[in-house]
Design a protein around this motif. Structure first.
Motif, PDB file in Angstrom:
ATOM      1  N   SER A  39       4.729   3.976  -9.472  1.00  0.00           N
ATOM      2  CA  SER A  39       4.076   2.770  -9.289  1.00  0.00           C
ATOM      3  C   SER A  39       4.761   1.665  -9.965  1.00  0.00           C
ATOM      4  O   SER A  39       4.581   0.689  -9.726  1.00  0.00           O
ATOM      5  CB  SER A  39       3.133   3.416  -9.456  1.00  0.00           C
TER       6      SER A  39
ATOM      7  N   MET B  80       0.646  -2.006  -0.188  1.00  0.00           N
ATOM      8  CA  MET B  80       0.318  -0.110  -0.433  1.00  0.00           C
ATOM      9  C   MET B  80       0.679   1.048  -0.066  1.00  0.00           C
ATOM     10  O   MET B  80       2.061   1.271   1.030  1.00  0.00           O
ATOM     11  CB  MET B  80      -1.065  -0.112   1.428  1.00  0.00           C
TER      12      MET B  80
ATOM     13  N   ARG C 282      -9.401   6.106  -0.494  1.00  0.00           N
ATOM     14  CA  ARG C 282      -8.355   4.881  -0.882  1.00  0.00           C
ATOM     15  C   ARG C 282      -9.188   4.736  -1.850  1.00  0.00           C
ATOM     16  O   ARG C 282     -10.250   4.310  -2.034  1.00  0.00           O
ATOM     17  CB  ARG C 282      -8.917   4.051   0.522  1.00  0.00           C
ATOM     18  N   GLY C 283      -8.129   3.666  -2.807  1.00  0.00           N
ATOM     19  CA  GLY C 283      -8.952   2.871  -4.207  1.00  0.00           C
ATOM     20  C   GLY C 283      -7.197   2.148  -4.624  1.00  0.00           C
ATOM     21  O   GLY C 283      -6.310   2.598  -4.163  1.00  0.00           O
ATOM     22  N   ASP C 284      -7.891   2.259  -6.124  1.00  0.00           N
ATOM     23  CA  ASP C 284      -6.443   1.037  -6.530  1.00  0.00           C
ATOM     24  C   ASP C 284      -6.027   2.091  -7.745  1.00  0.00           C
ATOM     25  O   ASP C 284      -6.096   3.082  -8.491  1.00  0.00           O
ATOM     26  CB  ASP C 284      -7.305   0.257  -7.519  1.00  0.00           C
TER      27      ASP C 284
ATOM     28  N   GLY D  15      -3.168  -1.191 -10.062  1.00  0.00           N
ATOM     29  CA  GLY D  15      -2.859  -2.418  -9.798  1.00  0.00           C
ATOM     30  C   GLY D  15      -2.237  -2.643  -8.684  1.00  0.00           C
ATOM     31  O   GLY D  15      -2.215  -3.522  -7.777  1.00  0.00           O
ATOM     32  N   GLU D  16      -2.285  -1.157  -7.480  1.00  0.00           N
ATOM     33  CA  GLU D  16      -1.744  -1.197  -6.295  1.00  0.00           C
ATOM     34  C   GLU D  16      -3.156  -0.162  -5.268  1.00  0.00           C
ATOM     35  O   GLU D  16      -3.200   1.074  -5.791  1.00  0.00           O
ATOM     36  CB  GLU D  16      -0.121  -0.914  -6.356  1.00  0.00           C
ATOM     37  N   GLU D  17      -2.644  -0.721  -4.112  1.00  0.00           N
ATOM     38  CA  GLU D  17      -3.917  -0.152  -3.220  1.00  0.00           C
ATOM     39  C   GLU D  17      -3.421   1.519  -3.078  1.00  0.00           C
ATOM     40  O   GLU D  17      -1.949   1.238  -2.429  1.00  0.00           O
ATOM     41  CB  GLU D  17      -4.073  -0.732  -2.380  1.00  0.00           C
TER      42      GLU D  17
END
Length: 187
Positions: A174, A1, A48-50, A53-55
């Motif tokens: 990212s 995260m 919060r979200g994506d 492909g990663e939180e």
């Protein structure tokens, strides 16, 4: 995260100030990944979200920028996010408008919000995305009034591209190796 922090000052009257470029970029990222930054937590607004492909957690400190470390430390501790997984988007009055520099672990800074984060985390080992806001009218002796000025109308036209470039830099972080990104976006 990952924790992505946009530096700025809360309140409508600061929306288009030079010092709020971090908030502006975070708003565009949130919009593009369909996340609302509205959950209130300890002097912060988070979403919060994506992201690629990663939180991610998107954070807007609701203290003034100079005290951002307090909310960054609280959210990072609460969510158990390591210092190396924190990205801070800040304005940089030493860089020309639109110039983007990415660095990590840099202790030297004259940005009070970044100093606050370093002190609170007891580490400079987070990633900084520095966005240039300097123009020919800038005078170091009048830094604070300059930061509280709104972007000029012609500069507002450039902001769309600046924000898109900043988002591309964050996507690169990212998706790739941080050293490669730092090399691409260096002074």
């Amino acid at each position: 995260m990952k924790l992505i922090v946009g530096l700025g000052n809360p309140g409508d009257r600061y929306n288009n100030n030079r010092s709020n470029i971090g908030f502006k970029i975070l708003d565009v990222i949130a919009n593009n990944i369909n996340v609302e930054i509205k959950t209130k937590k300890k002097k912060s607004l988070i979403g919060r979200g994506d992201f690629e492909g990663e939180e991610v957690v998107l954070l807007k400190p609701q203290t003034f920028s100079d005290l951002s470390g307090e909310s960054v430390l609280y959210i990072a501790s609460f969510l158990k996010i390591q210092v190396g997984e924190i990205l801070v988007i800040q304005e940089d009055w030493s860089l020309p408008l639109g110039r983007i520099v990415v660095d990590k672990g840099t202790q030297e800074t004259d940005h009070p919000g970044v100093k606050s984060i370093i002190q609170s985390l007891r580490s400079p080992n987070f990633i900084r995305i520095r966005i240039g806001i300097w123009n020919d009218d800038f005078d170091l002796k009048s830094r604070d009034p300059f930061l509280k000025e709104d972007f000029e109308p012609m500069e507002n036209l450039s902001l769309i591209q600046i924000i898109n470039d900043a988002e591309a830099a964050i996507r690169s972080i990212s998706l790739g190796d941080i050293d490669d990104v730092i090399e691409k976006y260096h002074l």
